[in-house]
Design an enzyme around this catalytic site. Structure first.
Site, PDB file in Angstrom:
ATOM      1  N   GLU A   5       0.631  -1.109  -0.141  1.00 44.35           N
ATOM      2  CA  GLU A   5       0.018  -0.016  -0.010  1.00 44.35           C
ATOM      3  C   GLU A   5       0.750   1.325  -0.111  1.00 44.35           C
ATOM      4  O   GLU A   5       0.501   2.146   0.670  1.00 44.35           O
ATOM      5  CB  GLU A   5      -0.738   0.086   0.988  1.00 44.35           C
ATOM      6  N   ILE A 166       4.202  -1.187   3.100  1.00 44.92           N
ATOM      7  CA  ILE A 166       3.190  -0.573   3.615  1.00 44.92           C
ATOM      8  C   ILE A 166       3.485   0.973   3.508  1.00 44.92           C
ATOM      9  O   ILE A 166       4.778   1.202   3.703  1.00 44.92           O
ATOM     10  CB  ILE A 166       2.519  -1.044   4.831  1.00 44.92           C
ATOM     11  N   ASP A 167       2.266   1.706   3.695  1.00 45.02           N
ATOM     12  CA  ASP A 167       2.767   3.203   3.717  1.00 45.02           C
ATOM     13  C   ASP A 167       3.716   3.567   4.947  1.00 45.02           C
ATOM     14  O   ASP A 167       3.498   3.174   6.052  1.00 45.02           O
ATOM     15  CB  ASP A 167       1.358   3.902   3.810  1.00 45.02           C
ATOM     16  N   LYS A 168       4.233   4.751   4.549  1.00 44.62           N
ATOM     17  CA  LYS A 168       4.985   5.626   5.721  1.00 44.62           C
ATOM     18  C   LYS A 168       4.121   5.515   6.794  1.00 44.62           C
ATOM     19  O   LYS A 168       4.658   5.231   7.949  1.00 44.62           O
ATOM     20  CB  LYS A 168       5.413   6.603   5.224  1.00 44.62           C
ATOM     21  N   ARG A 270      -6.911   2.779   1.472  1.00 41.52           N
ATOM     22  CA  ARG A 270      -7.313   4.299   1.698  1.00 41.52           C
ATOM     23  C   ARG A 270      -8.442   4.942   0.402  1.00 41.52           C
ATOM     24  O   ARG A 270      -9.143   5.660   0.629  1.00 41.52           O
ATOM     25  CB  ARG A 270      -6.111   5.141   1.635  1.00 41.52           C
TER      26      ARG A 270
END
Length: 357
Positions: A5, A166-168, A270
């Site tokens: 993501e 995965i995202d920050k 998201r």
């Protein structure tokens, strides 16, 4: 690399191209190639995509549209036909950086480790992989330090390392392969959708139903290159994506949900949640920092602002991860607790509901 993501700008021929150059307008050379003698005329997008590994014709076209592809010092369009002796350059709006991954002594929350792999619980705020603006302090730099005494592990070898991302600002579980065989096995499991992953998310709004399925292609938002958009499954725009969700707790104006991914697209949860009218709470990029549900009173607005301060990021946590061990064949399942910011926020919403009821 199986992407999860995350939206990273690592290389503009392996990622999507910004709409236009930024900064001070200066361009920097990132690669140069000279067309071989005897080359018959061919479109430049086709030529580059065939001669640059990990590039695609579509991404080359976007680079040309942005004015980043030059031939003999002048920008060209993607339909320009290269000829023998042409000098092709990729000129970007930022300097070229050394992307070599160096070990950095950064603490890691290692949930599990053996000779083949390790499972890590990533904190929110940590970038997974070096990219534009984040060339140090990332998760892979920390992994390189953790495994620096393992002679067989080269952090710059794509045949080992992170299997997904995965995202920050998303917290939770990730698996790292220490060997090429482990990377191949785990990569196939992600590709074949035989892994088990679930996320917990706090989203705006209440749901009529207890569970549901979201299907819609994920692709770049043409109006905002840093955001993903959902397109109809039959539109041939973006990549197919499916998210299953289930209500865990209801707080009236927000809902805690569990999300299970069939696919692992950039910003999938998201984008999908925004698409059905339930952006993630505190997700600035997808509108979650607006007060989307609730009362108009000053006290409620103050309450929401306090919530944002408690957890100033999208409320998304990679809760569970399951896969078959690449060597033993054993099913491996892991669960991680919510980080403190998310726990505190959820407790605040639970208290809000108790007071209101």
């Amino acid at each position: 690399m199986i992407r999860d993501e995350e939206l990273e700008d690592i290389d503009l021929l392996t990622e999507d191209i910004p709409v236009e150059a930024g900064g001070d307008g200066q361009l920097y050379e990132h690669f140069r190639m000279e067309v071989d003698k005897g080359q018959v005329p061919v479109r430049i997008d086709k030529y580059i995509s065939e001669h640059q590994p990990h590039s695609s014709r579509n991404r080359v076209q976007k680079a040309a549209e942005a004015g980043f592809i030059q031939v003999n010092g002048s920008p060209v369009k993607s339909n320009y036909k290269v000829r023998a002796g042409d000098v092709i350059t990729l000129m970007l709006d930022r300097p070229h950086y050394d992307t070599t991954i160096e070990p950095e002594d950064i603490p890691l929350d290692v949930v599990y480790e053996d000779d083949d792999l390790m499972v890590i619980n990533k904190p929110a705020g940590m970038v997974v992989h070096p990219g534009c603006g984040n060339f140090s302090g990332t998760l892979v730099n920390a992994i390189a330090w953790h495994l620096k005494d393992l002679e067989s592990y080269d952090p710059n070898d794509p045949e080992v390392g992170l299997v997904h991302r995965i995202d920050k600002d998303t917290s939770g579980l990730l698996v790292v392969a220490k060997t090429p065989d482990a990377k191949t096995s785990l990569g196939k499991q992600f590709f074949n959708k035989t892994t088990h992953r679930s996320y917990n998310a706090l989203v705006w709004g209440n749901f009529v139903e207890e569970k549901g399925r979201i299907e819609g292609n994920i692709g770049r938002d043409p109006k905002d290159r840093l955001r993903m958009e959902v397109f109809p499954p039959d539109s041939e725009i973006g990549k197919p994506a499916v998210t299953h969700y289930k209500v865990m707790e209801r707080y009236g104006y927000t809902t805690l949900v569990e999300c299970v991914l069939e696919t692992g697209r950039t910003h999938q949860i998201r984008a999908h949640m925004k698409h059905i009218g339930h952006p993630l709470f505190a997700d600035e990029r997808y509108g979650g920092t607006d007060i989307l549900r609730g009362e108009r009173t000053a006290s409620y607005k103050a309450y929401i602002q306090n919530c944002f301060k408690l957890c100033p990021r999208q409320v998304l946590h990679a809760k569970t991860l399951g896969f078959v061990h690449p060597t033993t064949g054993q099913q491996m399942d892991f669960t991680s607790e919510w980080p403190e910011d998310m726990t505190t926020l959820i407790d605040k919403w639970r208290s809000y509901v108790r007071v209101k009821s």
